[in-house]
Design a protein around this motif. Sequence first.
Motif, PDB file in Angstrom:
ATOM      1  N   GLY A 334       0.779  -1.226   0.000  1.00  0.00           N
ATOM      2  CA  GLY A 334       0.000   0.000   0.000  1.00  0.00           C
ATOM      3  C   GLY A 334       0.807   1.271   0.000  1.00  0.00           C
ATOM      4  O   GLY A 334       0.255   2.367   0.137  1.00  0.00           O
ATOM      5  N   TYR A 352      -0.903   4.978   0.365  1.00  0.00           N
ATOM      6  CA  TYR A 352      -1.670   5.284   1.578  1.00  0.00           C
ATOM      7  C   TYR A 352      -1.702   6.778   1.884  1.00  0.00           C
ATOM      8  O   TYR A 352      -2.366   7.200   2.837  1.00  0.00           O
ATOM      9  N   GLY A 461      -4.477   2.800   0.527  1.00  0.00           N
ATOM     10  CA  GLY A 461      -3.332   1.899   0.544  1.00  0.00           C
ATOM     11  C   GLY A 461      -3.685   0.451   0.803  1.00  0.00           C
ATOM     12  O   GLY A 461      -4.403  -0.180   0.027  1.00  0.00           O
TER      13      GLY A 461
END
Length: 488
Positions: A334, A352, A461
């Motif tokens: 992520g 993210y 993410g």
Amino acid sequence: MDVSGDYHSTVSELAASIGIVSDNDAIVRGIHTDVSVVMQGDIWASLRPTEAQCALAKEQGVVAILCRDVPAVEGVDFLQTNHLEQSLGVLLNVLYAEPSSHMNIMAVTGTNGKTTVAYLCASAMSYLQRSATMIGTLGYGPLGQIRPQRHTTPPVGELHQKLALARDRGADFIAMEASSHGLDQGRLAGVMIDVAVFTNLTHEHLDYHKTINDYLAAKQKLFMMQSVGVAVINYDDPSGEILAARINKPLWACGLNAVPRGPQRWSYCTVHDQTLNGMRLKITTHEASVSIDTPLIGRFNAENLMLSHAALCVSGIDPLLAASALGSVSSIPGRMQRIQFSELLCEVIIDYSHTPAALEGVLQTLDEVKQGRLWLVFGCGGDRDRKKRPMMGSIAERYADEVIITEDNSRSEQFEDIAQEILSGAKCPAYCHTIKSRQKAIGYAIRQAQAGDIVLIAGKGHETYQDNGETLKSYSDILAVESILEAN
């Protein structure tokens, strides 16, 4: 939670460890700060417990209550202390047979980069045949066996329990994230931290901390812990130098802008040959010079790798071995994660980034390496710091060629209200698209993007859920991309 060791003590034995005399020989099975999770045989800890809470705790089988202010309740054994946080840490450390003293523990704090630095260090240690466990935003456990957890930094009782489990399973290195909420709420009490790392301080969580100075003060608590032997600090961040001046700890200073001046231990990093496929770093320290070839990209990742390298060196790893181990890490879940399906014409990256600084860092990097247009799909979470929303709208408009505002975790707020606050930061909001359904927004970007374009999907993410305030719906950006391609 399954803990392999049979940890238990008596109330009187634990009370003695904090200087309290008690004749209560009831067996203690666990210690918690959340009254809703206590069970038979637990101690519940609360600064100012109410009569109603004490009644609930008693009903659920607690054997004692640790507190500062003792209410007028009968039939409960109170352990009164004027230093609740310290006493709680001592009790937990004793109950679980001092788990943190048996392992090398590195804690990372900062607005952005905590997860990446912790993951890099845990991965590097695993590469070097060390038994490493991670505790943070991605979850808890050895790499490859990480289980989700509710908090970046778990509540103090849960944290000690997880450290005991890691120790009993043979872990000798822990890489953990220390969130500002966790530090402010004393969740690291009693944990013996060996190395503390500071990444940066930017706008975030001011709905909780109120001012940036309060936010920094919460981060500072990590470095004031007595057990911390060395502080690894990003000197490029203004708060890093402020923090270094406030703490009486040996320092390892790190910088990309210039060689840090003052501290005897330091790292200076330069970036070379950056493309979408990776970059080469040269890290010069007070004692060695090494290179890292990495598939990670971006100045922020160069900082993360430099800090990770310093933290590993502080933990006893040879600089060349540390560089080699860090170069072996191909991706972080992520975090600038490239999604590669043969059906895709464009590049798709999931990140993210949900703070202004993080979003700007990612967009700036992708703007430097793009060959076509840069698309951005993002939103902002509800019931969180609202001041950052127009800031992120301004950043999105500045760097992305196409901006699509969509749902994040709206929680109890209306998506339309959040979107308007994001758009208020844009000079030309009419050029931004607003598509409420995140999957539809991603689908629009992927279908419109051409070969050579980059589509950045930001904000969630690694997350596998979407929070609309009433329920947590199963959702993943990665799976959304996959289902969109399958439907074409």
